[in-house]
Structures are given as structure tokens and as C-alpha cells.
Design a protein around this motif. Structure first.
Motif, PDB file in Angstrom:
ATOM      1  N   MET A  18       0.829  -1.211   0.000  1.00 26.40           N
ATOM      2  CA  MET A  18       0.000   0.000   0.000  1.00 26.40           C
ATOM      3  C   MET A  18       0.860   1.257   0.000  1.00 26.40           C
ATOM      4  SD  MET A  18      -3.433  -0.820   2.202  1.00 26.40           S
ATOM      5  CE  MET A  18      -2.611  -0.870   3.765  1.00 26.40           C
ATOM      6  N   ILE A  19       1.962   1.246   0.730  1.00 23.66           N
ATOM      7  CA  ILE A  19       2.862   2.404   0.746  1.00 23.66           C
ATOM      8  C   ILE A  19       3.505   2.594  -0.621  1.00 23.66           C
ATOM      9  CG2 ILE A  19       5.045   3.257   1.684  1.00 23.66           C
ATOM     10  CD1 ILE A  19       4.166   2.041   4.383  1.00 23.66           C
ATOM     11  N   ILE A  20       3.936   1.521  -1.235  1.00 22.32           N
ATOM     12  CA  ILE A  20       4.541   1.602  -2.573  1.00 22.32           C
ATOM     13  C   ILE A  20       3.531   2.157  -3.578  1.00 22.32           C
ATOM     14  CG2 ILE A  20       5.459   0.236  -4.500  1.00 22.32           C
ATOM     15  CD1 ILE A  20       7.438   0.555  -2.252  1.00 22.32           C
ATOM     16  N   MET A  21       2.304   1.684  -3.528  1.00 21.77           N
ATOM     17  CA  MET A  21       1.281   2.161  -4.456  1.00 21.77           C
ATOM     18  C   MET A  21       0.946   3.629  -4.200  1.00 21.77           C
ATOM     19  SD  MET A  21       0.839  -0.147  -6.588  1.00 21.77           S
ATOM     20  CE  MET A  21      -0.508   0.588  -7.476  1.00 21.77           C
ATOM     21  N   ALA A  22       0.919   4.037  -2.952  1.00 21.90           N
ATOM     22  CA  ALA A  22       0.648   5.444  -2.638  1.00 21.90           C
ATOM     23  C   ALA A  22       1.751   6.334  -3.200  1.00 21.90           C
ATOM     24  CB  ALA A  22       0.515   5.629  -1.128  1.00 21.90           C
ATOM     25  N   VAL A  23       3.002   5.908  -3.079  1.00 22.95           N
ATOM     26  CA  VAL A  23       4.118   6.689  -3.619  1.00 22.95           C
ATOM     27  C   VAL A  23       4.028   6.753  -5.140  1.00 22.95           C
ATOM     28  CG1 VAL A  23       6.626   6.705  -3.918  1.00 22.95           C
ATOM     29  CG2 VAL A  23       5.645   6.296  -1.669  1.00 22.95           C
ATOM     30  N   VAL A  24       3.668   5.645  -5.771  1.00 25.85           N
ATOM     31  CA  VAL A  24       3.549   5.612  -7.229  1.00 25.85           C
ATOM     32  C   VAL A  24       2.457   6.564  -7.696  1.00 25.85           C
ATOM     33  CG1 VAL A  24       2.815   4.122  -9.157  1.00 25.85           C
ATOM     34  CG2 VAL A  24       4.502   3.308  -7.510  1.00 25.85           C
ATOM     35  N   ILE A  25       1.403   6.720  -6.923  1.00 29.06           N
ATOM     36  CA  ILE A  25       0.313   7.632  -7.285  1.00 29.06           C
ATOM     37  C   ILE A  25       0.655   9.069  -6.928  1.00 29.06           C
ATOM     38  CG2 ILE A  25      -2.080   8.249  -6.744  1.00 29.06           C
ATOM     39  CD1 ILE A  25      -2.570   5.218  -6.382  1.00 29.06           C
ATOM     40  N   ILE A  26       1.212   9.296  -5.747  1.00 25.76           N
ATOM     41  CA  ILE A  26       1.434  10.658  -5.252  1.00 25.76           C
ATOM     42  C   ILE A  26       2.578  11.361  -5.966  1.00 25.76           C
ATOM     43  CG2 ILE A  26       2.187  11.974  -3.231  1.00 25.76           C
ATOM     44  CD1 ILE A  26       0.593   9.999  -1.527  1.00 25.76           C
ATOM     45  N   LEU A  27       3.663  10.679  -6.243  1.00 26.67           N
ATOM     46  CA  LEU A  27       4.860  11.323  -6.790  1.00 26.67           C
ATOM     47  C   LEU A  27       4.614  12.078  -8.095  1.00 26.67           C
ATOM     48  CD1 LEU A  27       7.834  11.717  -6.109  1.00 26.67           C
ATOM     49  CD2 LEU A  27       8.314   9.712  -7.500  1.00 26.67           C
ATOM     50  N   PRO A  28       3.959  11.493  -9.101  1.00 30.88           N
ATOM     51  CA  PRO A  28       3.734  12.280 -10.330  1.00 30.88           C
ATOM     52  C   PRO A  28       2.835  13.495 -10.102  1.00 30.88           C
ATOM     53  CG  PRO A  28       3.212   9.966 -10.700  1.00 30.88           C
ATOM     54  CD  PRO A  28       3.498  10.127  -9.257  1.00 30.88           C
ATOM     55  N   PHE A  29       1.819  13.329  -9.266  1.00 25.31           N
ATOM     56  CA  PHE A  29       0.929  14.465  -9.006  1.00 25.31           C
ATOM     57  C   PHE A  29       1.625  15.542  -8.188  1.00 25.31           C
ATOM     58  CE2 PHE A  29      -2.343  11.440 -10.281  1.00 25.31           C
ATOM     59  CZ  PHE A  29      -3.061  12.252 -11.144  1.00 25.31           C
ATOM     60  N   TRP A  30       2.612  15.186  -7.392  1.00 28.91           N
ATOM     61  CA  TRP A  30       3.410  16.165  -6.639  1.00 28.91           C
ATOM     62  C   TRP A  30       4.059  17.136  -7.631  1.00 28.91           C
ATOM     63  CZ3 TRP A  30       4.158  16.672  -1.360  1.00 28.91           C
ATOM     64  CH2 TRP A  30       5.206  17.496  -0.957  1.00 28.91           C
ATOM     65  N   PHE A  31       4.636  16.602  -8.704  1.00 28.91           N
ATOM     66  CA  PHE A  31       5.284  17.446  -9.710  1.00 28.91           C
ATOM     67  C   PHE A  31       4.266  18.179 -10.581  1.00 28.91           C
ATOM     68  CE2 PHE A  31       8.666  14.391  -8.736  1.00 28.91           C
ATOM     69  CZ  PHE A  31       9.689  15.285  -8.454  1.00 28.91           C
ATOM     70  N   ILE A  32       3.155  17.546 -10.887  1.00 29.34           N
ATOM     71  CA  ILE A  32       2.124  18.192 -11.701  1.00 29.34           C
ATOM     72  C   ILE A  32       1.546  19.398 -10.980  1.00 29.34           C
ATOM     73  CG2 ILE A  32      -0.190  17.914 -12.675  1.00 29.34           C
ATOM     74  CD1 ILE A  32       0.635  14.999 -13.341  1.00 29.34           C
ATOM     75  N   PHE A  33       1.184  19.232  -9.703  1.00 32.80           N
ATOM     76  CA  PHE A  33       0.635  20.357  -8.946  1.00 32.80           C
ATOM     77  C   PHE A  33       1.666  21.463  -8.788  1.00 32.80           C
ATOM     78  CE2 PHE A  33      -2.591  17.275  -7.362  1.00 32.80           C
ATOM     79  CZ  PHE A  33      -3.701  17.997  -7.740  1.00 32.80           C
ATOM     80  N   SER A  34       2.911  21.101  -8.620  1.00 29.72           N
ATOM     81  CA  SER A  34       3.967  22.101  -8.493  1.00 29.72           C
ATOM     82  C   SER A  34       4.111  22.905  -9.784  1.00 29.72           C
ATOM     83  CB  SER A  34       5.285  21.401  -8.160  1.00 29.72           C
ATOM     84  OG  SER A  34       6.336  22.317  -8.159  1.00 29.72           O
ATOM     85  N   LYS A  35       4.144  22.230 -10.932  1.00 30.26           N
ATOM     86  CA  LYS A  35       4.280  22.919 -12.210  1.00 30.26           C
ATOM     87  C   LYS A  35       3.040  23.728 -12.558  1.00 30.26           C
ATOM     88  CE  LYS A  35       7.590  19.725 -14.167  1.00 30.26           C
ATOM     89  NZ  LYS A  35       7.898  18.758 -15.213  1.00 30.26           N
TER      90      LYS A  35
END
Length: 72
Positions: A18-35
Motif C-alpha cells: 500500500m505504501i509503494i502504491m501510494a508513492v507511485v500515485i502521489i509522486l507524479p501528481f506532486w510534480f504536476i501540482f507544483s508545475k
């Protein structure tokens, strides 16, 4: 007849997966929201079931603050 649920030997890996899947989902959106010019912390909401769909539509159809400042 084989069981469809994992046995007790797989239970310790459940939280890890579950932690691995959360990181896989959160990481790209972290950069998208930042940009896009929004808070990076909004990416944490992408793991909340109904909120993620609402947030995705918000992101797709809103005016991004980063583009507003680039056009001025």
C-alpha cells in the motif's frame, strides 16, 4: 479448491504494498501540482477515493496560476 485471498504468510506485505502504491500515485501528481502553480500537498488527496476524481477534474479545467503569471 485454491483460496482467492492471500494466506497469513502474505499479510506482512500488505502495508508495504500500500505504501509503494501510494508513492507511485502521489509522486507524479506532486510534480504536476507544483508545475501548475498549486500546492504540492494537494497530491496527497489523490489517494482518497472520490476526492481524487474531483481533484483531477479541477486540475484539468481550472486556470493554472503558473500559466496566469507567465502570460502577464
Amino acid at each position: 479448491m485454491p483460496e482467492s485471498t492471500p494466506g497469513p504468510e502474505m499479510w506482512p506485505f500488505g502495508p508495504f504494498v500500500m505504501i509503494i502504491m501510494a508513492v507511485v500515485i502521489i509522486l507524479p501528481f506532486w510534480f504536476i501540482f507544483s508545475k501548475a502553480g498549486y500546492s504540492k500537498w494537494l497530491s496527497l488527496l489523490m489517494v482518497v477515493p472520490v476526492v481524487n476524481i474531483i481533484l483531477l477534474y479541477f486540475l484539468a479545467f481550472s486556470d493554472w496560476p503558473s500559466l496566469r503569471s507567465a502570460n502577464k
